[in-house]
Design a protein around this motif. Structure first.
Motif, PDB file in Angstrom:
ATOM      1  N   SER A 144       0.746  -1.315   0.099  1.00 55.56           N
ATOM      2  CA  SER A 144       0.042   0.158   0.097  1.00 55.56           C
ATOM      3  C   SER A 144       0.950   1.370  -0.030  1.00 55.56           C
ATOM      4  N   TYR A 145       0.496   2.272  -0.790  1.00 56.84           N
ATOM      5  CA  TYR A 145       1.097   3.493  -0.712  1.00 56.84           C
ATOM      6  C   TYR A 145       1.334   4.150   0.509  1.00 56.84           C
ATOM      7  N   LEU A 146      -0.004   4.112   1.345  1.00 57.82           N
ATOM      8  CA  LEU A 146       0.064   4.653   2.609  1.00 57.82           C
ATOM      9  C   LEU A 146       0.973   4.005   3.532  1.00 57.82           C
ATOM     10  N   TYR A 150       4.177   5.909   5.635  1.00 59.00           N
ATOM     11  CA  TYR A 150       3.977   5.890   7.132  1.00 59.00           C
ATOM     12  C   TYR A 150       5.359   4.886   7.678  1.00 59.00           C
ATOM     13  N   ALA A 151       5.781   3.994   6.868  1.00 54.49           N
ATOM     14  CA  ALA A 151       6.980   3.295   7.413  1.00 54.49           C
ATOM     15  C   ALA A 151       8.274   4.145   7.140  1.00 54.49           C
ATOM     16  N   TRP A 152       8.136   5.122   6.178  1.00 55.78           N
ATOM     17  CA  TRP A 152       9.451   5.901   6.124  1.00 55.78           C
ATOM     18  C   TRP A 152       9.316   6.909   7.106  1.00 55.78           C
ATOM     19  N   SER A 180      19.251  21.775  10.955  1.00 52.19           N
ATOM     20  CA  SER A 180      19.420  23.106  11.205  1.00 52.19           C
ATOM     21  C   SER A 180      19.277  24.231  10.007  1.00 52.19           C
ATOM     22  N   LEU A 181      19.799  23.589   8.747  1.00 51.59           N
ATOM     23  CA  LEU A 181      19.266  24.593   7.702  1.00 51.59           C
ATOM     24  C   LEU A 181      17.778  24.970   7.593  1.00 51.59           C
ATOM     25  N   PRO A 182      17.525  26.338   7.218  1.00 54.42           N
ATOM     26  CA  PRO A 182      16.449  26.900   7.278  1.00 54.42           C
ATOM     27  C   PRO A 182      15.389  26.496   6.057  1.00 54.42           C
ATOM     28  N   VAL A 183      16.122  26.164   5.118  1.00 57.25           N
ATOM     29  CA  VAL A 183      15.448  25.999   3.633  1.00 57.25           C
ATOM     30  C   VAL A 183      14.854  24.623   3.941  1.00 57.25           C
ATOM     31  N   ILE A 184      15.601  23.410   4.264  1.00 56.05           N
ATOM     32  CA  ILE A 184      15.370  22.053   4.034  1.00 56.05           C
ATOM     33  C   ILE A 184      15.200  21.311   5.309  1.00 56.05           C
ATOM     34  N   GLY A 185      15.630  22.073   6.457  1.00 52.53           N
ATOM     35  CA  GLY A 185      15.558  21.338   7.904  1.00 52.53           C
ATOM     36  C   GLY A 185      14.168  21.387   8.605  1.00 52.53           C
ATOM     37  N   GLY A 186      14.427  21.141   9.676  1.00 52.93           N
ATOM     38  CA  GLY A 186      13.217  20.591  10.674  1.00 52.93           C
ATOM     39  C   GLY A 186      13.385  20.152  12.026  1.00 52.93           C
ATOM     40  N   PRO A 187      12.492  19.892  12.715  1.00 55.74           N
ATOM     41  CA  PRO A 187      12.586  19.249  14.030  1.00 55.74           C
ATOM     42  C   PRO A 187      13.464  17.862  13.788  1.00 55.74           C
ATOM     43  N   SER A 188      12.938  17.112  12.586  1.00 60.32           N
ATOM     44  CA  SER A 188      13.570  15.904  12.463  1.00 60.32           C
ATOM     45  C   SER A 188      13.448  15.470  11.293  1.00 60.32           C
ATOM     46  N   LEU A 189      13.938  14.466  10.609  1.00 61.17           N
ATOM     47  CA  LEU A 189      13.712  14.308   9.130  1.00 61.17           C
ATOM     48  C   LEU A 189      12.248  13.819   8.640  1.00 61.17           C
ATOM     49  N   SER A 190      11.473  13.390  10.003  1.00 55.62           N
ATOM     50  CA  SER A 190      10.256  12.924   9.378  1.00 55.62           C
ATOM     51  C   SER A 190       9.228  14.228   9.385  1.00 55.62           C
ATOM     52  N   PHE A 191       9.911  15.561   9.841  1.00 52.60           N
ATOM     53  CA  PHE A 191       9.096  16.690   9.662  1.00 52.60           C
ATOM     54  C   PHE A 191       9.949  17.726   8.892  1.00 52.60           C
ATOM     55  N   SER A 192      10.517  17.495   7.572  1.00 49.89           N
ATOM     56  CA  SER A 192      11.407  18.409   6.951  1.00 49.89           C
ATOM     57  C   SER A 192      11.129  18.154   5.657  1.00 49.89           C
ATOM     58  N   ILE A 270       2.040  14.140   5.368  1.00 52.39           N
ATOM     59  CA  ILE A 270       2.684  13.359   6.491  1.00 52.39           C
ATOM     60  C   ILE A 270       4.081  13.370   6.647  1.00 52.39           C
ATOM     61  N   ILE A 271       4.861  13.786   5.627  1.00 51.70           N
ATOM     62  CA  ILE A 271       6.124  13.898   6.111  1.00 51.70           C
ATOM     63  C   ILE A 271       6.695  15.403   6.325  1.00 51.70           C
ATOM     64  N   GLY A 272       5.923  16.333   5.513  1.00 54.07           N
ATOM     65  CA  GLY A 272       6.434  17.756   5.613  1.00 54.07           C
ATOM     66  C   GLY A 272       6.051  18.238   6.989  1.00 54.07           C
ATOM     67  N   ASN A 273       6.980  19.526   6.978  1.00 59.27           N
ATOM     68  CA  ASN A 273       6.949  20.187   8.082  1.00 59.27           C
ATOM     69  C   ASN A 273       5.929  21.605   8.168  1.00 59.27           C
ATOM     70  N   SER A 274       4.436  21.337   7.628  1.00 58.10           N
ATOM     71  CA  SER A 274       3.586  22.327   7.536  1.00 58.10           C
ATOM     72  C   SER A 274       3.924  23.121   6.347  1.00 58.10           C
ATOM     73  N   THR A 275       4.626  22.678   5.292  1.00 56.67           N
ATOM     74  CA  THR A 275       5.260  23.396   4.047  1.00 56.67           C
ATOM     75  C   THR A 275       4.159  22.977   3.133  1.00 56.67           C
ATOM     76  N   MET A 276       3.417  24.122   2.456  1.00 52.52           N
ATOM     77  CA  MET A 276       2.353  23.883   1.579  1.00 52.52           C
ATOM     78  C   MET A 276       2.913  23.350   0.332  1.00 52.52           C
ATOM     79  N   TYR A 277       2.041  22.642  -0.616  1.00 50.15           N
ATOM     80  CA  TYR A 277       2.320  22.264  -1.866  1.00 50.15           C
ATOM     81  C   TYR A 277       0.930  22.327  -2.680  1.00 50.15           C
TER      82      TYR A 277
END
Length: 322
Positions: A144-146, A150-152, A180-192, A270-277
């Protein structure tokens, strides 16, 4: 032969003749009329596609020219261009540019990762070995795609495998520097954004490998042998022969990776850090609490981008490799 048996056989033959006669008439009618046969075969699916799919899509997109009553939340069926004007606002242009940029980066990464695998499959595998490669490439698509997304998310989390491996190898400082990079970073890889990019590449990579493999497989080995006989180095052969002939396959694969990334809203959600697409904006604006006319106008953006992309891909011969 007895008389009753002969009569029964004659009746059976007469019945078969009656059954075959309409089929024979139909065969005679269609013989030499290829256009009529093609219309009969393609008519029902094209009718379904035209009415159900294209018709409903046009009805949805027609809402882009309507407005929304701010008091009642109902659609006002008055023609206007206010939704398209809203697309030119800075925040909406930022969403469009961010989505297109992510789609291009994912496509480029899939091409760089997929080309060596596709080339090795086409040139150095056969039989069971090639079957194993096909299974390995297609195996993620069987789940399943989902489930994969979620595994990632678990893999990229702070308590996930990536963080554990970075700590074990003493590379936690590198991971912290990336986050820590402002463009691609986030609190963790799962939210960046970089986590979103990684998952996009993983999910769409098979759609890049298979067209490239098909394109490389069509390159005659005699051309490669002739290039070597004429004194070309492997690098020269790759640059002047293999890459140009495999380019339609790369462009064909890019159609899938680019378009699928452009319209996806699940992975960024699911993975993004509230960044809109784009996909997220359209998804959030549809429904009773959203702005359906604005969502319809926004959904025209990826359609236009894909139309331009397909035009360029056609000129590069991508459809010959599909």
């Amino acid at each position: 032969m007895s008389a009753p048996h002969s009569a029964s056989l004659a009746m059976s033959q007469a019945t078969d003749s009656v059954r075959v006669r309409p089929l024979r008439r139909l065969s005679t009618l269609l013989y030499g009329r290829s256009g009529l046969l093609l219309a009969i075969l393609l008519g029902p699916p094209l009718l379904w596609l035209g009415i159900i799919y294209v018709g409903s899509l046009l009805m949805l997109l027609s809402n882009a020219f309507f407005g929304l009553d701010e008091f009642s939340g109902q659609i006002r069926h008055e023609l206007g261009l206010q939704n398209f004007v809203a697309l030119l606002r800075a925040e909406n242009l930022d969403v469009i540019l961010r989505t297109v940029g992510m789609s291009l980066l994912v496509t480029l990464a899939c091409a760089l990762l997929g080309f060596p695998v596709a080339y090795y499959m086409a040139r150095y595998t056969s039989g069971k070995t090639r079957a194993l490669f096909y299974v390995g490439i297609m195996l993620p698509l069987w789940s399943s795609y989902l489930v994969r997304v979620y595994a990632w998310k678990l893999i990229l989390a702070k308590e996930g495998v990536v963080s554990w491996l970075a700590d074990t190898l003493g590379l936690d400082w590198l991971l912290d520097a990336i986050l820590s990079l402002p463009v691609i970073g986030g609190p963790s890889l799962s939210f960046s954004r970089i986590g979103t990019f990684i998952v996009f590449v993983y999910v769409w990579l098979p759609f890049m490998i298979l067209p490239i493999q098909a394109a490389v497989e069509r390159i005659p080995r005699s051309l490669l042998e002739a290039s070597g006989d004429l004194g070309a180095t492997p690098a020269q052969t790759f640059r002047t022969l293999i890459l140009p002939l495999a380019l339609p396959g790369v462009v064909a694969g890019s159609i899938f990776t680019f378009s699928l990334t452009l319209g996806d809203y699940i992975i960024p959600g699911i993975i993004g850090n509230s960044t809109m697409y784009i996909g997220q904006v359209v998804y959030m604006q549809q429904g009773t609490a959203g702005n359906l006319p604005f969502a319809a106008a926004f959904s025209l953006v990826p359609i236009l981008i894909i139309a331009i992309y397909l035009t360029i891909a056609k000129r590069l011969g991508a459809f010959d490799a599909l």
